[in-house]
Every structure is written in structure tokens, then in C-alpha cells.
Design a protein around this motif. Structure first.
Motif, PDB file in Angstrom:
ATOM      1  N   ALA A 225       7.618   2.526  -2.463  1.00 34.45           N
ATOM      2  CA  ALA A 225       7.699   1.114  -2.065  1.00 34.45           C
ATOM      3  C   ALA A 225       9.060   0.777  -1.472  1.00 34.45           C
ATOM      4  N   ARG A 226      10.121   1.289  -2.093  1.00 37.25           N
ATOM      5  CA  ARG A 226      11.487   0.990  -1.628  1.00 37.25           C
ATOM      6  C   ARG A 226      11.730   1.542  -0.229  1.00 37.25           C
ATOM      7  N   ILE A 227      11.362   2.792  -0.026  1.00 38.53           N
ATOM      8  CA  ILE A 227      11.625   3.432   1.266  1.00 38.53           C
ATOM      9  C   ILE A 227      10.727   2.831   2.347  1.00 38.53           C
ATOM     10  N   TRP A 228       9.489   2.567   2.004  1.00 37.27           N
ATOM     11  CA  TRP A 228       8.579   1.935   2.975  1.00 37.27           C
ATOM     12  C   TRP A 228       9.153   0.600   3.470  1.00 37.27           C
ATOM     13  N   GLU A 229       9.626  -0.200   2.544  1.00 40.35           N
ATOM     14  CA  GLU A 229      10.182  -1.506   2.894  1.00 40.35           C
ATOM     15  C   GLU A 229      11.478  -1.376   3.689  1.00 40.35           C
TER      16      GLU A 229
ATOM     17  N   LYS B 286      -0.779   0.821  -0.136  1.00 41.26           N
ATOM     18  CA  LYS B 286      -2.158   0.663  -0.612  1.00 41.26           C
ATOM     19  C   LYS B 286      -2.648   1.942  -1.283  1.00 41.26           C
ATOM     20  N   ILE B 287      -2.283   3.076  -0.681  1.00 38.61           N
ATOM     21  CA  ILE B 287      -2.688   4.357  -1.269  1.00 38.61           C
ATOM     22  C   ILE B 287      -1.996   4.578  -2.610  1.00 38.61           C
TER      23      ILE B 287
ATOM     24  N   GLU C  41      -3.459   2.835 -10.054  1.00 41.27           N
ATOM     25  CA  GLU C  41      -4.637   2.345 -10.794  1.00 41.27           C
ATOM     26  C   GLU C  41      -5.371   3.510 -11.454  1.00 41.27           C
ATOM     27  N   LYS C  42      -5.560   4.588 -10.712  1.00 44.29           N
ATOM     28  CA  LYS C  42      -6.225   5.775 -11.255  1.00 44.29           C
ATOM     29  C   LYS C  42      -5.414   6.364 -12.412  1.00 44.29           C
ATOM     30  N   ALA C  43      -4.094   6.356 -12.268  1.00 44.73           N
ATOM     31  CA  ALA C  43      -3.232   6.922 -13.306  1.00 44.73           C
ATOM     32  C   ALA C  43      -3.341   6.136 -14.601  1.00 44.73           C
TER      33      ALA C  43
END
Length: 488
Positions: free
Chosen positions: A269-273, A293-294, A300-302
Motif C-alpha cells: 500500500a505504501r509503495i503503491w501510493e 485490490k488484489i 481477506e483470505k488470510a
């Protein structure tokens, strides 16, 4: 765009078995590759973590097997899409896929022990010791600088071509070898100096050495490849490698406890942003949040898993990305078919200003900042660097011998006046020594060799030492260094 011009069965040395079609010849190449000792050695060579005892963490071999599967997947998508556009490759489809798969299996075969740090150690030795030794003795010879530059540009891809052709002598088809020529610059050739150079991507690294230049020209002539151009299937192999390692490195880091899934999730999330507002990045792509999103679905699965949350997170991340990126690479191949077929496409299939490229770039930066810079990894890399540097220094006396001294040692297997050099020569493998003898047999036959011939000999002698040490596994290199330096 006629694939019959590219998918051929010809070899550098004529095969002893005739009347086989292209698909059958590709099966022959597969058998030669899989049964090669060089492939077996990949199981004990570094991917990211040298000398790793946990068998679940990737070696070069397990990484290559994963790349092989991704390459197969991309190839099948491409063949299906090309079929829709009227390119009927059914007659060649099995061989097409096999050529990509085998190139994926072999793509790292020339990498030295301890990965890129082993490569750095070799290049430092060639530039600091080898170049000076050769320059002092043969600096006035016409080809001296060319040979020095060739030796001072060790590169795993170029070494792979040499290993398969000269040392292992697998006599693979031109088509199979062409798949492996990732870069189209000779090691003695200067790197493109301008960002606007039409070959800036395809020639950013050496792709072959002077010793394989004749082979490379034969590949070009046989398959109709222009100077500086790539072979079309090489793009698929490269994309499969890029897709595999961008996910595998973080997977291994989680497996070793270097990264928790919470930390991994946060870093994504940090790098994407962090791409927001950067030149060349459309902020709408950041807003779309493809990779977020992925990773959100993966988390969620975890959380649904009580005992194996790490596996659930990585499995979701990996399967989604591999599928998406494989389709993306295939679409880029088809969309740029003309340029890819001619080999003039000067970027990878995963390049581009879109969400898929942003995803791979995010994972690349994540690995650099959180995996490759980790203290454990850096300590292992420094250890590997010390091992390869130490071995090269130990074997340096062989380079210092004169032409006549080394000729006597090579032919008699003994040089009474040089007991250390004699024992070092004995430790070199017979396969590497036979490659050397084949290269210098005409030079040895000369009654009074010229300085130019002596320069050629020391070039091949240098290759002998580099071939031997770069071909070692991590464990064998460490063992040899400990034994020869009495540091055990």
C-alpha cells in the motif's frame, strides 16, 4: 511475418539423426537441456538466499521451473490469440511452446555462485588484476583492448550461451539458442550512451562474448535476425522470468520470516501510493488501486485461515498476479506483433504505463527495500563476494605464467619450477580444460608463436579460470575457498 523463417531445426553442428520435424527437434533440445549437468547444478545455486538449508526456499533450479511454467502459459495464450488473427502455427505449436519452456529452464544457467555478488566479484577481479596483467604484457597489440573489454564484462546471460555451446557442447538448435540471447550487444561493444538510442534496452548488457561471436552470427544468418534485433520468443522467456521473480522474492522472504504478511500488506500500500504525482505515472492508475485490490483480497483470505494465513495470503497474491500478468504479456506480444517478430521492440512485454507495470514495479521496489537490503541477505552476499574474490585471487598465479610456462604445464600436467601453479591446474575440471585446449590447439602448434597469438592464448586461459569458478555451486565454491585458504 512468416514463422517458418524463425522456427527451424538447424544446428551449429549437423545432427547425427535426420528426418525429424521441428517439434521433434525441440524435444531433442529439451532432452539435452534437462540431462545437462549445468541444469543439475542450479539446485545448489542462489536465487536470493545463499547456502539456504530450507528446501522450500527457492534455488535457481526451483525458480527456473516456475519460470518454465509461466513461459508455457504465456506461449499458449499467444498461440491462441495469433490463431484468431489468421496465423496458423498448429504445425509448429508444440515446438514453439517447448522452445520457450527450455529457454526458461536455461535462462539462469550462466549465473555464478552467490548470484549478482558473484558476478560483481568476477568483474572487479577482471578490471583490477586481469586487465592490468594483460595490458602490461600485450598493450601494444592491435586487439589487446578489445580482448580486455570482453573479459571485463562478465554477464550471466553471455556466460550461459558460452556454457551451453562451448563447455557443455549441447549443440542446441539455432532456434533454441536464439531464445536465450536476451541482450544483443557483444561484451567488447560499448553500452548505448544515449537514452534515445534505438537499442538502449536490447543492448543495455552484454549478450555474448567474443568466443561465441561466430555462433551468434550463424544464429542471425540462419533465422534472419537483423543486427541488434532480438528473437521473438526471447520476449516471452523474459516476461516469464520477470513475472516469476517479482512474486517469488517476497514469497521466500515471508517463508523465512523476514517479512510478515502484515508488513508485506502495508508495504504494498505504501509503495503503491508513493507513485502518486511521479513523472510518467497517471494518478488515475494509482486511484484505481489494482494491486491494492488484489492484496486486499489476499488479506481477506488470510484472515479466514486459522493456522496457515501466510500461505493463504501469498497464494492469492501469486495466482492472481501470475494469471493477470501472463495475459498482459501475451496481449503486448500480439499488439506489437510486427516489432516483436522483427526483434525491434526495444522494451520488455511488462513495460508500459499501466496498472500491470505499476504492480510489478511496486513489488520490485518492495523487494529492494525489504528483502535485498535485509541484514541477513547482505551478510550472505558479502560472504559470497569474499568467497569468489578469494578463489579468483588464489587462481591468479595461473594467469601470471608466461605462454611457454603455461603451455608446458598444460601439456605435461606439471611444471616443476612452479609447484603451486601445478596443483592449481590439477584442480581445474577436465571439461573446462578441454574447452581451453580446443581453443588454443592451433596456437600450441606454432613453432614460434607471435605476440598476437600469445595474447589470444592468455585470453582463453583467462576464460578457463572464469569458466571454472563461475560454474561452481555455492556450496562447492565455499568448500574450495575454505580448503585452499586454510580457513576451515
Amino acid at each position: 511475418m512468416n514463422y517458418e523463417e524463425k522456427l527451424k531445426s538447424d544446428r551449429y553442428r549437423t545432427s547425427t539423426i535426420g528426418d525429424r520435424d521441428f517439434n521433434e527437434e525441440m524435444e531433442s533440445d529439451r532432452g539435452r537441456a534437462v540431462n545437462s549437468a549445468a541444469v543439475r547444478r542450479l539446485q545448489q545455486k542462489t536465487q536470493v538466499f545463499p547456502l539456504e538449508s530450507n528446501a522450500a526456499v527457492r534455488s535457481r533450479l526451483t525458480h527456473s521451473l516456475e519460470v518454465q511454467q509461466v513461459g508455457r502459459y504465456i506461449s499458449k495464450i499467444i498461440l491462441k490469440e495469433l490463431g484468431k488473427q489468421g496465423f496458423d502455427l498448429s504445425e509448429y505449436s508444440e515446438g514453439f511452446v517447448s522452445a520457450v519452456e527450455v529457454s526458461c529452464l536455461l535462462h539462469d544457467i550462466g549465473n555464478p555462485p552467490f548470484g549478482h555478488f558473484g558476478e560483481e566479484a568476477i568483474n572487479l577481479w577482471t578490471k583490477s588484476f586481469l586487465s592490468k596483467t594483460i595490458q602490461d604484457a600485450f598493450g601494444e597489440e592491435t586487439d589487446c583492448q578489445k580482448l580486455i573489454k570482453d573479459l571485463c564484462n562478465f554477464e550471466g546471460n553471455a556466460q550461459g550461451i558460452r556454457l551451453l555451446h562451448q563447455i557443455q557442447a549441447l549443440n542446441l538448435t539455432y532456434t533454441q539458442l536464439a531464445c536465450l540471447v536476451k541482450y544483443t550487444r557483444a561484451a567488447y561493444e560499448d553500452k548505448p550512451s544515449s537514452a534515445n538510442d534505438e537499442f538502449k534496452y536490447r543492448k543495455k548488457k552484454p549478450g555474448f562474448y567474443l568466443t561465441e561471436e561466430t555462433l551468434y552470427k550463424s544464429i542471425q544468418e540462419n533465422l534472419g535476425i537483423e543486427d541488434g534485433a532480438r528473437f521473438p520468443l526471447t520476449y516471452i522467456m523474459e516476461a516469464a522470468d520477470d513475472i516469476s521473480y517479482c512474486i517469488a522474492d517476497v514469497d521466500d522472504a515471508v517463508d523465512k520470516g523476514i517479512l510478515s504478511i502484515d508488513k508485506l500488506h502495508y508495504e504494498i500500500a505504501r509503495i503503491w501510493e508513493s507513485f502518486r504525482g511521479k513523472d510518467g505515472v497517471d494518478d488515475s492508475l494509482v486511484d484505481e488501486g489494482y494491486l491494492l485490490k488484489i492484496s486486499g483480497k489476499a488479506m481477506e483470505k488470510a484472515r479466514e485461515q486459522k493456522f496457515n494465513s501466510n500461505h493463504a495470503y501469498i497464494l492469492t497474491l501469486r495466482t492472481t498476479l501470475v494469471n493477470d500478468l501472463a495475459h498482459y504479456a501475451a496481449s503486448r506480444y500480439v499488439e506489437n506483433h510486427g516489432l516483436v517478430f522483427s526483434g525491434a521492440f526495444d522494451e520488455s512485454l511488462l513495460d508500459g504505463c499501466d496498472k500491470y507495470n505499476l504492480a510489478t514495479e511496486t513489488l520490485r521496489l518492495l523487494s529492494i527495500e525489504n528483502v535485498f537490503n535485509h541484514a541477513e541477505v547482505e551478510n550472505l552476499e558479502l560472504k559470497g563476494y569474499a568467497v569468489i574474490s578469494g578463489l579468483l585471487e588464489i587462481y591468479s598465479p595461473l594467469i601470471k605464467l608466461s605462454f611457454s610456462e603455461f603451455k608446458t604445464l598444460a601439456q605435461s600436467n606439471r611444471l616443476k619450477s612452479h609447484p603451486i601453479e601445478t596443483r592449481l591446474f590439477h584442480k581445474l575440471s577436465s571439461k573446462h580444460k578441454n574447452t581451453y585446449f580446443s581453443a588454443v590447439s592451433d596456437l600450441y602448434a606454432a613453432d614460434t608463436p607471435s605476440n598476437a597469438q600469445k595474447l589470444t592464448e592468455i585470453y582463453h586461459r583467462s576464460r578457463l579460470v572464469i569458466d571454472y569458478i563461475s560454474g561452481m555451486t555455492d556450496g562447492f565454491a565455499l568448500e574450495q575457498y575454505q580448503n585452499l585458504s586454510a580457513s576451515k
